[in-house]
Design an enzyme around this catalytic site. Structure first.
Site, short mmCIF file in Angstrom:
data_model
loop_
_atom_site.label_atom_id
_atom_site.label_comp_id
_atom_site.label_asym_id
_atom_site.label_seq_id
_atom_site.Cartn_x
_atom_site.Cartn_y
_atom_site.Cartn_z
N LYS A 249 72.79 -33.99 109.21
CA LYS A 249 71.32 -33.97 109.15
C LYS A 249 70.93 -33.22 107.88
CE LYS A 249 70.32 -34.95 113.70
NZ LYS A 249 69.73 -36.26 113.92
N HIS B 57 78.33 -43.24 118.05
CA HIS B 57 77.99 -44.17 116.96
C HIS B 57 79.17 -44.37 115.99
CE1 HIS B 57 74.11 -43.69 118.60
NE2 HIS B 57 73.66 -42.73 117.82
N GLU C 216 71.73 -38.47 107.29
CA GLU C 216 70.29 -38.51 107.60
C GLU C 216 69.58 -37.51 106.71
OE1 GLU C 216 69.25 -39.19 111.96
OE2 GLU C 216 71.12 -38.08 112.09
N LYS D 263 72.22 -52.83 116.44
CA LYS D 263 71.78 -53.07 115.05
C LYS D 263 72.40 -54.37 114.53
CE LYS D 263 71.37 -48.16 113.86
NZ LYS D 263 70.00 -47.86 113.47
#
Ligand code: BG6
Length: 480
Positions: free
Chosen positions: A331, A235, A211, A177
């Site tokens: 999530k 990550h 998320e 990214k």
């Protein structure tokens, strides 16, 4: 020499195991198509897909077309697609694909992408070895790299039996990214930043990977993973390593990875008491009802897999000793947001007491990894008027406004780098093992699950980790 990003990689074939799967369709095929359109694939080299689906070359080309149309970042252009499709071959992996692959692969040099579940790594590696394909091959593998320290070590040994470390590319797509790479430029290309980037000025750091999507149709796979293995070990620890690393001696891949691994070794093994795990129940996200995690196909009705995890950890390095790091990811939260927030220490004296300014907010640096990519600095300012009244204001850099271009997809950058043989943005063996080591106590003694409603900010129990502090409120506007 043209910049690295514009270089054409040397001639080689690329083999994708799992070529009809989710990752290949959503990410790899569209990324390869983009690279092909920009002239960034090798001049000569096939892209050979293999998977258990029974297809021929033409069927694979059609699958690629569909994937690019559905998931590509630009419109499919027929001329560019024809050039790309000309490279595509397919070998059904119904029984031992090795000998068939050996026949199709024409070039001395090749790179093999294992876009398959970890349970398939070993049989594929064996197959490659017995077909005599190990020589001249490099291997790209996807996280998770093992599911704990012992299995990561086993996986690394299995890989090393086939190819040396210099020919292994462990992908963590966060490193592809733009905003993650910019962390290095922000820190090491600006005089002011490193002066304040340490325990003298920074009081605490919060890392968030939130998320708003749920686990959806990945229930079966996710049951074996959970948020710690899916996001934290890779990550988030990479974000942490880039945030805390010392300046490398050069921008050489090994120098950079040496500094990252030092940070990972400095993470104090995480105490289970400093971890809160959560799992979402049915709720409403962005106005839509989302079923609870245990309602998903492939998920046990009494599953204890975490879809949220928060932790407090310490980095025992000269620069960061004593600074608490708070990590959370989940999530089905209220919003999608990945950010790194550095909270600065309070000023030594409150000179404005009694003037109307009762409480000063600490300065804050926010690195917005996604969305609304950018960096902001929040500070106190005097409100216009006869009395001294403060107001929090912010200076803001936004990628969208400054560069006015659409950043490349992480996989484009990573595939191109691997084809060039550049390891800078890939994870080295010792990095992955050091990350597991720090998390192993939590895997050995897993804290209980707390439930949270889909669409919320996670379990309220996570507040206690901050010992009086607060998590940055995800319902605030980005950067506020
Ligand atoms: C993947 C995880 O690595 O990263 C997924 O397996 C997660 O569970 C995804 O959704 C998030 O990626 P991004 O780029 O959307 O932040």
């Amino acid at each position: 020499m043209p910049p690295e990003t514009l270089r054409v990689p040397p001639d080689q074939d690329l083999v994708v195991f799992g070529a009809t799967g989710d990752l290949a369709r959503r990410k790899l095929l569209p990324a390869l198509y983009e690279l092909s359109s920009q002239g960034l694939l090798p001049r000569h080299g096939d892209v050979v897909g293999t998977a258990t689906t029974d297809l021929d070359d033409e069927g694979f080309r059609e699958l690629a077309r569909g994937a690019i149309m559905e998931f590509g970042r630009s419109q499919l252009e027929e001329g560019s697609f024809a050039a790309f499709a000309g490279r595509l071959r397919y070998i059904p992996a119904v029984t031992d694909p090795g000998p068939k692959l050996a026949k199709v692969l024409k070039r001395q040099r090749r790179i093999i992408y294992l876009a398959v579940p970890p349970s398939a790594f070993d049989p594929i590696l064996q197959e490659l070895r017995s077909a005599g394909l190990a020589r001249g091959s490099s291997i790209i593998i996807e996280k998770p790299f093992g599911h704990d320290l012992a299995s990561a070590r086993e996986l690394n040994s299995a890989l090393h039996r086939i190819v040396p470390e210099e020919r292994i590319y462990r992908i963590d797509h966060y490193l592809g990214k733009e905003t993650v790479q910019n962390l290095l430029v922000f820190r090491f290309a600006n005089t002011l930043v490193e002066r304040i980037w340490n325990r003298d000025v920074v009081a605490s750091v919060q890392l968030t990977v939130a998320e708003d999507i749920g686990v959806e149709n990945r229930g079966r796979l996710y049951e074996e993973t959970g948020a710690l293995r899916d996001i934290v070990q890779n990550h988030m620890f990479q974000l942490l390593a880039l945030t805390c690393m010392s300046p490398p001696s050069s921008f050489d891949p090994e120098a950079l990875r040496d500094e990252k691994v030092k940070v990972l070794h400095s993470i104090r093994p995480v105490a289970p008491a400093d971890v809160v795990r959560g799992q979402y129940t049915r709720g409403s996200v962005n106005g839509k009802i989302m079923p609870g995690y245990r309602e998903l196909d492939g998920v046990s009705p009494d599953s204890a897999t975490e879809t949220y995890i928060a932790m407090r950890l310490a980095v025992d390095s000269w620069e960061w000793a004593g600074v608490p790091f708070y990590l959370r990811c989940g999530k089905a939260l209220t919003t999608r947001r990945t950010e790194i927030m550095l909270y600065c220490r309070d000023v030594p004296l409150h000179l404005f007491e009694g003037t109307g300014i009762e409480q000063l907010q600490p300065n804050r640096i926010t690195l917005r990894i996604q969305p609304e990519e950018g960096i902001s600095f929040s500070f106190e300012a005097k409100q216009p008027g006869p009395t001294v009244l403060e107001q929090g204001v912010r200076m803001d850099f936004s990628y969208g406004q400054s560069f006015k271009t659409q950043p490349a997809e992480a996989y484009e950058r990573l595939l191109h780098d691997a084809l060039l043989g550049d390891h800078t943005l890939f994870i080295r063996q010792d990095e992955t093992e050091a990350a597991w080591k720090a998390l192993q106590p939590v895997l050995d003694d897993t804290p209980p699950i707390n439930l949270y409603a889909a669409g919320s900010q996670g379990p309220t129990e996570a507040e206690a980790l901050l010992r009086g502090g607060r998590w940055h409120d995800l319902s605030h506007h980005v950067g506020d």
